[in-house]
Design an enzyme around this catalytic site. Sequence first.
Site, PDB file in Angstrom:
ATOM      1  N   GLU D 260       0.882  -1.170   0.000  1.00 24.04           N
ATOM      2  CA  GLU D 260       0.000   0.000   0.000  1.00 24.04           C
ATOM      3  C   GLU D 260       0.913   1.211   0.000  1.00 24.04           C
ATOM      4  O   GLU D 260       1.428   1.610   1.037  1.00 24.04           O
ATOM      5  CB  GLU D 260      -0.916  -0.010   1.232  1.00 24.04           C
ATOM      6  CG  GLU D 260      -1.869  -1.186   1.287  1.00 24.04           C
ATOM      7  CD  GLU D 260      -3.010  -1.121   0.263  1.00 24.04           C
ATOM      8  OE1 GLU D 260      -3.204  -0.047  -0.348  1.00 24.04           O
ATOM      9  OE2 GLU D 260      -3.690  -2.146   0.071  1.00 24.04           O
ATOM     10  N   CYS D 294      -2.485   8.615   2.944  1.00 24.03           N
ATOM     11  CA  CYS D 294      -2.150   8.152   1.594  1.00 24.03           C
ATOM     12  C   CYS D 294      -3.286   8.504   0.653  1.00 24.03           C
ATOM     13  O   CYS D 294      -3.083   8.618  -0.550  1.00 24.03           O
ATOM     14  CB  CYS D 294      -1.837   6.667   1.554  1.00 24.03           C
ATOM     15  SG  CYS D 294      -2.873   5.677   2.597  1.00 24.03           S
TER      16      CYS D 294
END
Lengths: 506, 506, 506, 506
Positions: D260, D294
Amino acid sequence: MTTLSATDFSTVLSHCGIDLAAHQGDDITVRSPIDGATLAQLAALPVAAMPAVIDRAAQAFQQWRLVPAPVRGELVRLWGEELRRSKADIGQVVSREVGKILQEGLGEVQEGVDICEFAVGLSRQLHGKTIVSERPGHRMMEQYHPLGPVAVITAFNFPSAVFAWNAALALVCGDPVVFKPSEKAPLSGLATFKALEQAIARFGDRAPPGLAQIVFGHSDVAEALVDSPQIALVSATGSSRMGRAVGPKVAARFGKRILELGGNNAMVVTPAADLDLAVRAIVFSAVGTAGQRCTSLRRLIVHRSAKAALLEKLLKAYVSLRIGDPLQAGTLVGPLIDRAAWDAMQHSLAQAQTQGGTVLTGGQRVLAEQFPHGYYVAPAMVDMPAQTPIVQHETFAPLLYVLTYDTLEQAIDWNNGVPQGLSSCIFSNDLREVETFLGAAGSDCGIANVNIGPSGAEIGGAFGGEKETGGDRESGSDAWKQYMRRTTNTINYSRELPLAQGIQFG
Amino acid sequence: MTTLSATDFSTVLSHCGIDLAAHQGDDITVRSPIDGATLAQLAALPVAAMPAVIDRAAQAFQQWRLVPAPVRGELVRLWGEELRRSKADIGQVVSREVGKILQEGLGEVQEGVDICEFAVGLSRQLHGKTIVSERPGHRMMEQYHPLGPVAVITAFNFPSAVFAWNAALALVCGDPVVFKPSEKAPLSGLATFKALEQAIARFGDRAPPGLAQIVFGHSDVAEALVDSPQIALVSATGSSRMGRAVGPKVAARFGKRILELGGNNAMVVTPAADLDLAVRAIVFSAVGTAGQRCTSLRRLIVHRSAKAALLEKLLKAYVSLRIGDPLQAGTLVGPLIDRAAWDAMQHSLAQAQTQGGTVLTGGQRVLAEQFPHGYYVAPAMVDMPAQTPIVQHETFAPLLYVLTYDTLEQAIDWNNGVPQGLSSCIFSNDLREVETFLGAAGSDCGIANVNIGPSGAEIGGAFGGEKETGGDRESGSDAWKQYMRRTTNTINYSRELPLAQGIQFG
Amino acid sequence: MTTLSATDFSTVLSHCGIDLAAHQGDDITVRSPIDGATLAQLAALPVAAMPAVIDRAAQAFQQWRLVPAPVRGELVRLWGEELRRSKADIGQVVSREVGKILQEGLGEVQEGVDICEFAVGLSRQLHGKTIVSERPGHRMMEQYHPLGPVAVITAFNFPSAVFAWNAALALVCGDPVVFKPSEKAPLSGLATFKALEQAIARFGDRAPPGLAQIVFGHSDVAEALVDSPQIALVSATGSSRMGRAVGPKVAARFGKRILELGGNNAMVVTPAADLDLAVRAIVFSAVGTAGQRCTSLRRLIVHRSAKAALLEKLLKAYVSLRIGDPLQAGTLVGPLIDRAAWDAMQHSLAQAQTQGGTVLTGGQRVLAEQFPHGYYVAPAMVDMPAQTPIVQHETFAPLLYVLTYDTLEQAIDWNNGVPQGLSSCIFSNDLREVETFLGAAGSDCGIANVNIGPSGAEIGGAFGGEKETGGDRESGSDAWKQYMRRTTNTINYSRELPLAQGIQFG
Amino acid sequence: MTTLSATDFSTVLSHCGIDLAAHQGDDITVRSPIDGATLAQLAALPVAAMPAVIDRAAQAFQQWRLVPAPVRGELVRLWGEELRRSKADIGQVVSREVGKILQEGLGEVQEGVDICEFAVGLSRQLHGKTIVSERPGHRMMEQYHPLGPVAVITAFNFPSAVFAWNAALALVCGDPVVFKPSEKAPLSGLATFKALEQAIARFGDRAPPGLAQIVFGHSDVAEALVDSPQIALVSATGSSRMGRAVGPKVAARFGKRILELGGNNAMVVTPAADLDLAVRAIVFSAVGTAGQRCTSLRRLIVHRSAKAALLEKLLKAYVSLRIGDPLQAGTLVGPLIDRAAWDAMQHSLAQAQTQGGTVLTGGQRVLAEQFPHGYYVAPAMVDMPAQTPIVQHETFAPLLYVLTYDTLEQAIDWNNGVPQGLSSCIFSNDLREVETFLGAAGSDCGIANVNIGPSGAEIGGAFGGEKETGGDRESGSDAWKQYMRRTTNTINYSRELPLAQGIQFG
């Protein structure tokens, strides 16, 4: 004596949040099958009150369907917490009210806890499919939406778990519930319902009034639910006779139904079986709950070569069964639910003998002196020469027919040769036998197990059966879909209007 | 004149493998709605012959269920090839027999081709689930197995495709089929069936005798199928009245059913609609197939602000519709199926006016001189002040009611305010409107589309509707599951016998 | 002599639509392993030409992704038809080019046909999920969209089927393909590709130029594909050594990959095995394709008690194996692909003996006089005292190691005690053994079979293995998802902006 | 001043079960970004200790994989209870340690609670498929089995939730976990881990030692996990640079990974957007967590016609943002994590200006006097003439680039025109725009939202992105499959051995 005294029972009820005074009436007398003691006198709801009940559910639906499913899941999570907290108390109510041993009473509540946790997981799924379209600038999907009010009509033998199974899924799926417990077991139902009420109270005003209702009453109350066009889904547990009446009524009004009806469950014991394992499974599934589970073992189909050894072990086990007060530690067999059950068993035993059967053990009433109003029976085993009419009939008691087979094909024919189609199992360590039994030409039941008895399903699988068992499913897998309506959507986001199948029009 | 001459029609039938002499009889007169010409005189099967038919299917099931599904898929693949090969011919039979325009006749056959290819893909899936167990040394799974003989009872309006939809899935799922086509459209059914017979011939002896049978007959023949305990699944397409009779009968014998019944399908046109797109969709779905699709558009719910503009465009389009011989290129509206349909339409038109409606256009018979025995009608549009009783009724004809709404909530209420629940759509480019319509509080129909009409579904989605439409599904998604039985299996491969829910016993 | 003469081979190629002149060059010499005959001299694509190839694929993607999936399915359906039509011819090319017996050559093409039909079914599915949201007026869904150009890099041993497996799924999923066949088997690849070209021609201009391309070449050509950021998915079949190089390269550029690498597949034969069945399976899976399948049986793990009987039967079967020209009817074992394969097998045999093994049969070259340039070998069986290093190594030849076990646990340890994890099987009729082998502590391979050999997978399951086999999957189940990208969508159609997890902000 | 005093913080830690003394050391200094205060001095694990850690996990796996999944689910349920109980405390640790506002700290813990409940539901599913076979007497299925030890390597910005996401799934799937928290946020990780330890203690000895381990350390410790062949799955959250290093390493040893990585998330605001809704979403997603998610919004792609109005509202909102101590009620923007983050932001701002950008607001440090060691910054907005290199770069700070588009196609091109592919969204009430954005030619990101910002995903969907974001998925939908290994099983229970694809052999 172990059986809960009236005082202690009153305390247990109070722990469950039950105030009997609030339900006091002359209509329903609740007696314990243990000793015939009257546990409560309850008022039945007059059928004239049902439209208002149903209206409340319908009103609640208008709101509840718009509460996001994961939020609905939060309510069910709280219910699971409440059930977990009250497990010991509800288990005792169940045991006292329907006579199953405490272990099984607790097991029922555990099923409620399990299904709540399972339903919480579902509350972030309820997956439909996205689907590709044959047309440019189009896409398809299916969504599952809340269905409407669900009526849950239960039987005495799972007075707690079956409500939990249905209500946990219904609530997560966006449906209010109206619960009609068996007249023989309203307190167990009420105790389970009270845990839900407690959860609703903690959940707060996101739950509309009327989201969950309980109604005590006779068959007219149940019929009001069955017949109401506002009840989107009727989930009814009971006899095939009941289902034969309910099914057409619901169909005639284009309603939906889940019917969980009679079982006449068999075990095939092959020469490749682990007999000791089989004996344990037979005993639990044939005499557990005094043979009053819809999944109880009723027919033992044993290979000729294994019969003698199996029966020897079985009879030894039957003899040592502790029959008695189900609240007493160590008891394995409690009483039948009532005198009618005892009469029916006696009738079947007589029929079986008329039809060529030999009683191998049991069948007599026991402990009649200690419990003159309790119907305790020695579990019976009857050797039958063939699958005669009485064997094809479900007798709700610890009465096990033994049939002797020579080929697996014959065993499967017998397994399937009854009108019911709920549960079945094979005991064998032989892969070919096992897979044949599980295959397309094997058992025709909704449940087909290997090396475990027909009863005691886990909640993760779909539960239910074929033929006169009703054909529907509860609990796990995708059983939740029955509590929702599916809508198939095609979305055109292009500026054209092509037709499917390439049709040209105009 | 385009309509097929008797000679040409005979050639077409012969291409389809039909020898009318083999079916000759006095019982069923097949007339073309185009001109009333008699196309065939067929013998009905006496109801006394039905047990043998059903027995053959039951016998076939014993074998077919054991043929591996991908091999069954190969038969369906061949059927798809045959349909593809005969597409032009079958399309003509359909057009001649039920009067739909050739494009739609061909579209029907294409649906058959599509579903065959879809079913071939399924034949390597038919997925159940493997499931983890709560007990060590145990595992669970569910398998889908063949169900048994399937009766397919179809209506005149999709005389080819509906059989293909059902039979392709049933055959792949391991089920023999008995096909009872509408008495008004036996030839289209027979042509489609012949393609299957041809495929079976190519497939060879892996197909048991009796795998697929067609029966011509009256309602007694259909009832024999509905009532037979050997017919595992009754898939019936027709009116809600029919379904109200069939559903309870099948439920009473614990059979399974797929009911595809009436529709009363609406389109909501919002101020954010692309009106030109809407007009095209309305015309196709309201007048296509002369309004005789179960998914035909019957109710146009238009926002007050968009009404004038929409109606202006619509009326212009209606006026220019080419009505006439459906086999003639350019025709968009063929005849009604028969005089009774015409009478029913006239009755509804009268009712509508009585209930406050204003006929905006159409309703009169046309071409009566050219086709004295054909019932051609100018598609009608009626402005209604409210959703009166006649609007809630399905009239199987090109009769479109116009309702005017002010808020989306009202539009959705109207959309849902009829007993039927098949199809629906919204025309809007406004995301909120669209998603509201598709959401939990939106359309209550089995089909809810966006910017396409209510008719013309692709085969990849589940097809069917709620409420008086029957509640069941055909075609894509997981509709195949209805043609199979599910078995839930728990396999114990340990040497222990733990009970579920942690119960201790003995 | 059966082997196709040059003339006949030329005819076969021509039936496949291949014109060798168009590919003529000095770079790749294609020799038949049957007799060493030169089948073709082909030009390799210079690596400098690759960017243009890849660009074409990328261009094609821009269009192809917008063609509806069921329409893409129509192309794949046509390809399936072409493969079916050319089955005999392509089968012969495969057989002639890589030396597998004709039955297996035909079986490869059949796999292509099967996957095409399976993919056509998928073309109306490609299902994502609709998901309920925790926020009012929100919904979630996931969609699968086309991914981008797919490079298919294949090995010599399945020169036709592996391309079909990948390309059928890729095309249906919306991805153009660039096919780099093995330098040892370009003609089989070309024949399979030509069938696709033929299908594209029939499909017409809905297929963009560059949708499917074939490139002949050396490793630099493959590397250009592996390294290109425009190649969304690299599907490569070959050795674990190759995979160890390719995997990191693709990972470094954040590409996707499907690696189908080495296998070192075992069969466990227990005392409860049907030995005759086991022998048939061993022979097919150990010597079929001359031991050159990635799923070939390489390790036979037999219970001490069954060993003598099994080996007796096996050795008898090995002795009677017909080795020779694979195009000749009756031949079961064809040649190794080339001299290097022969050398490697000899090296392994020597190592095995050094490590304590005893050659039970085979290992010698045969038919050297008849085929001085063909490497035919008598299938070898070597009894090993333990799983020594050479046993843990994949030798691509008909070399079967025999290991003797005492407990099932040991057998499973051995099964798992190699770096590869492709396929495995157990022969046993004992349920506990079988389920243990299939369970969480059983075989660690991607494929674990029961009573069939490790090779010969059906296309309906996911194919592939763990550990050094690569970890990815091809063919059935949900393997198609690797050819697509998933997008998770949350749609807010309310007028509010609630945050997930109940966060309050501002 | 609100920020927790050392004493209060110590109390909070103690509520979380943390005894700092046990971790005391000189290797890692934990400072609060709020004020630079040292929160702890921790010992790093020497890399030499890692093999023992990993061995313990591998040992634990041998046992844990055999614990039934629903029982494993019970452990995760207990963890959820512990997280719920400690929510306020852990939320404060998160806030103090990484500087996010308390609401977001609490939201993180809630995500942990949510994923635990979701995972409990999964623990009775973990569904593979049963599959029909093409061979008589055969069946197929796929099972998902535990994979092996999972390393969870997290970043500072979700120091609690990301561990919970991974560990809840891993544990239910049968995998032990080794948790390496960010050196910048070890206490938040430890607090979350302690809740798990507490759950394990309650769960009892069904949990093997080594089931869950936490390791503090530098990159060498992380690398030991990445490189170990015993770590079956590396789940790493961090920068694309990190992923570019980790991916190939894991691929080279044929391990599995979940990466990720970076995001560079855009919002498209069209003329059909609800601007007020958009403004709220922009503010939360661009400045929330000080732009250090993110999924933070980094690029605002606004239609030329809407730009002025949007910016006016936005600038007004930006000006009123309360920046300051994140523990203080009402604060919306806390500090950057450290000075390096501040430097990087400044660098990007400079670059942006060089590349033609105009700073619309913000960018300057604030509160420097009050917090000389805290890096508080006024959220910046920069108007960019085009998507220049700096815009394609992820700057982990509240820095929003504004791009102006004319056509939706251009907006989508820009959305996709960066190396990262995590999240994206469109604000529009126009169906066509929205569906185009979500379609095959729309956003290429793993997440594409409508009318909500790019951040703040619910746990029910799969979370993750394409391209340099890594390509993998965590959290909901079928992300759990990555924590398991799939085995495809074909079971032959017949007495024959037919081969797939109809091959005849011998």
